[in-house]
Scaffold this active site. Structure first.
Site, PDB file in Angstrom:
ATOM      1  N   ILE A 124       1.230   2.080  -2.668  1.00 18.26           N
ATOM      2  CA  ILE A 124       2.036   1.128  -1.911  1.00 18.26           C
ATOM      3  C   ILE A 124       3.040   0.422  -2.810  1.00 18.26           C
ATOM      4  O   ILE A 124       4.206   0.244  -2.445  1.00 18.26           O
ATOM      5  CB  ILE A 124       1.115   0.107  -1.205  1.00 18.26           C
ATOM      6  CG1 ILE A 124       0.328   0.803  -0.081  1.00 18.26           C
ATOM      7  CG2 ILE A 124       1.926  -1.051  -0.641  1.00 18.26           C
ATOM      8  CD1 ILE A 124      -0.746  -0.070   0.549  1.00 18.26           C
ATOM      9  N   ASP A 146      -1.793  -6.286 -17.371  1.00 16.16           N
ATOM     10  CA  ASP A 146      -3.079  -6.306 -16.683  1.00 16.16           C
ATOM     11  C   ASP A 146      -3.144  -7.566 -15.836  1.00 16.16           C
ATOM     12  O   ASP A 146      -3.024  -8.684 -16.359  1.00 16.16           O
ATOM     13  CB  ASP A 146      -4.204  -6.285 -17.716  1.00 16.16           C
ATOM     14  CG  ASP A 146      -5.583  -6.204 -17.088  1.00 16.16           C
ATOM     15  OD1 ASP A 146      -5.711  -6.423 -15.862  1.00 16.16           O
ATOM     16  OD2 ASP A 146      -6.550  -5.947 -17.832  1.00 16.16           O
ATOM     17  N   ASN A 149       0.995  -6.800  -5.619  1.00 16.26           N
ATOM     18  CA  ASN A 149       0.288  -5.658  -5.055  1.00 16.26           C
ATOM     19  C   ASN A 149      -0.931  -5.252  -5.870  1.00 16.26           C
ATOM     20  O   ASN A 149      -1.802  -4.548  -5.372  1.00 16.26           O
ATOM     21  CB  ASN A 149       1.248  -4.468  -4.935  1.00 16.26           C
ATOM     22  CG  ASN A 149       0.546  -3.199  -4.503  1.00 16.26           C
ATOM     23  OD1 ASN A 149       0.048  -3.103  -3.389  1.00 16.26           O
ATOM     24  ND2 ASN A 149       0.476  -2.213  -5.391  1.00 16.26           N
ATOM     25  N   SER A 199      -5.356  -6.884   2.782  1.00 12.08           N
ATOM     26  CA  SER A 199      -6.049  -5.767   3.416  1.00 12.08           C
ATOM     27  C   SER A 199      -6.502  -6.177   4.800  1.00 12.08           C
ATOM     28  O   SER A 199      -6.848  -7.344   5.042  1.00 12.08           O
ATOM     29  CB  SER A 199      -7.265  -5.356   2.591  1.00 12.08           C
ATOM     30  OG  SER A 199      -8.092  -4.453   3.304  1.00 12.08           O
ATOM     31  N   TYR A 224     -14.807  -6.824  -1.704  1.00 11.32           N
ATOM     32  CA  TYR A 224     -13.382  -6.532  -1.543  1.00 11.32           C
ATOM     33  C   TYR A 224     -12.807  -7.318  -0.364  1.00 11.32           C
ATOM     34  O   TYR A 224     -11.744  -7.952  -0.485  1.00 11.32           O
ATOM     35  CB  TYR A 224     -13.202  -5.035  -1.323  1.00 11.32           C
ATOM     36  CG  TYR A 224     -11.766  -4.597  -1.167  1.00 11.32           C
ATOM     37  CD1 TYR A 224     -10.911  -4.525  -2.261  1.00 11.32           C
ATOM     38  CD2 TYR A 224     -11.263  -4.250   0.087  1.00 11.32           C
ATOM     39  CE1 TYR A 224      -9.593  -4.113  -2.125  1.00 11.32           C
ATOM     40  CE2 TYR A 224      -9.944  -3.832   0.239  1.00 11.32           C
ATOM     41  CZ  TYR A 224      -9.118  -3.767  -0.873  1.00 11.32           C
ATOM     42  OH  TYR A 224      -7.816  -3.358  -0.729  1.00 11.32           O
ATOM     43  N   LYS A 270      -9.812 -10.306  -0.254  1.00  8.35           N
ATOM     44  CA  LYS A 270      -8.590 -10.211   0.533  1.00  8.35           C
ATOM     45  C   LYS A 270      -8.488 -11.334   1.562  1.00  8.35           C
ATOM     46  O   LYS A 270      -7.382 -11.769   1.914  1.00  8.35           O
ATOM     47  CB  LYS A 270      -8.518  -8.845   1.213  1.00  8.35           C
ATOM     48  CG  LYS A 270      -8.390  -7.694   0.222  1.00  8.35           C
ATOM     49  CD  LYS A 270      -7.170  -7.833  -0.668  1.00  8.35           C
ATOM     50  CE  LYS A 270      -6.953  -6.625  -1.563  1.00  8.35           C
ATOM     51  NZ  LYS A 270      -5.718  -6.742  -2.377  1.00  8.35           N
ATOM     52  N   THR A 294      -3.062   6.793  -0.282  1.00  4.30           N
ATOM     53  CA  THR A 294      -2.889   6.482  -1.702  1.00  4.30           C
ATOM     54  C   THR A 294      -4.044   7.091  -2.477  1.00  4.30           C
ATOM     55  O   THR A 294      -4.972   7.670  -1.901  1.00  4.30           O
ATOM     56  CB  THR A 294      -2.893   4.961  -1.934  1.00  4.30           C
ATOM     57  OG1 THR A 294      -4.194   4.434  -1.617  1.00  4.30           O
ATOM     58  CG2 THR A 294      -1.844   4.252  -1.073  1.00  4.30           C
TER      59      THR A 294
END
Length: 241
Positions: A16, A62, A89, A139, A153, A157, A188
């Protein structure tokens, strides 16, 4: 066209992020991207943009490292002299159920997906031009149930979505807008091994294209979106589970 404007895409070497960098360059922005693990992919993005007549640089950074984040902003300013759009991103996915989830994976996810996002925004807006744009890539797991093993995760988000909603108030006096894109499954590296399992869960019966996310990002970066800020926009084909 935006030939004088500059965009910095954190995590712009692949997927993305690379699509967003290419789209913004196509729209006339001078572009900087950051990378952490694939210098070859980052150089491919830069080379493609340059072949098409654009300007781009790649910066190793990083997103778990506060000094590296600040250095990426400084290098962008040194090269181009200004910053108008920041796209955050960079992110990691470390799946696992709660019984087995490792502390190191928890710390890494929060360091990159939450702390790193905040620090990237903080560094970018310090010198961003009035009327600038900040775009985060979240997300759809922030608002939809994902799957077993996705809780950390999803939590990270959801934190981004809340962060964006509230940072909009901090940035409004400078007319800087900030919005969050919440993609569903997109083609991806992250989803390559899961396409067959994911596709049946998408009502449109396909996964998204990076270019579709990039189109939304390009709109948020432009003048037409000037009245939108603090929003999270879900783009996931109606994903359900």
């Amino acid at each position: 066209m935006n030939h004088e404007k500059v965009a910095l895409v954190f995590g712009g070497a692949r997927g993305i992020g690379a699509a967003i960098a290419a789209r913004l360059a196509h729209d006339g922005y001078r572009v900087a991207i950051t990378w952490v693990s694939r210098p070859d992919r980052a150089q491919d993005v830069v080379s493609t943009i340059e072949r098409q007549g654009g300007q781009a640089i790649a910066i190793e950074a990083d997103s778990a490292d506060a000094a590296a984040i600040q250095a990426a902003v400084d290098k962008t300013l040194h090269r181009y002299g200004r910053l108008d759009v920041a796209v955050v991103n960079a992110g990691v996915l470390r799946p696992g159920t709660i019984e087995e989830y490792a502390l190191a994976d928890l710390d890494t996810t929060l360091a990159v997906n939450v702390r790193g996002v905040f620090l990237a925004i903080q560094a970018a807006v310090k010198t961003m031009a009035e009327g600038g744009r900040v775009i985060t890539i979240g997300s759809n797991t922030a608002v939809r149930t994902g799957h077993a093993g996705s809780s950390v995760y999803a939590m990270s988000k959801a934190a981004v979505a809340s962060m964006v909603q509230n940072l909009a108030l901090d940035l409004a006096p400078r007319r800087i807008t900030i919005n969050n894109i919440q993609p569903g499954p997109v083609a991806t590296d992250m989803t390559a091994s899961m396409v067959d399992q994911i596709t049946p869960l998408v009502p449109l019966q396909r996964i998204g294209k990076p270019e579709e996310i990039a189109s939304l990002a390009a709109w948020l970066a432009g003048e037409s979106s000037g009245y939108m800020t603090g929003s999270s926009l879900t783009i996931d084909g109606g994903f359900v589970l």
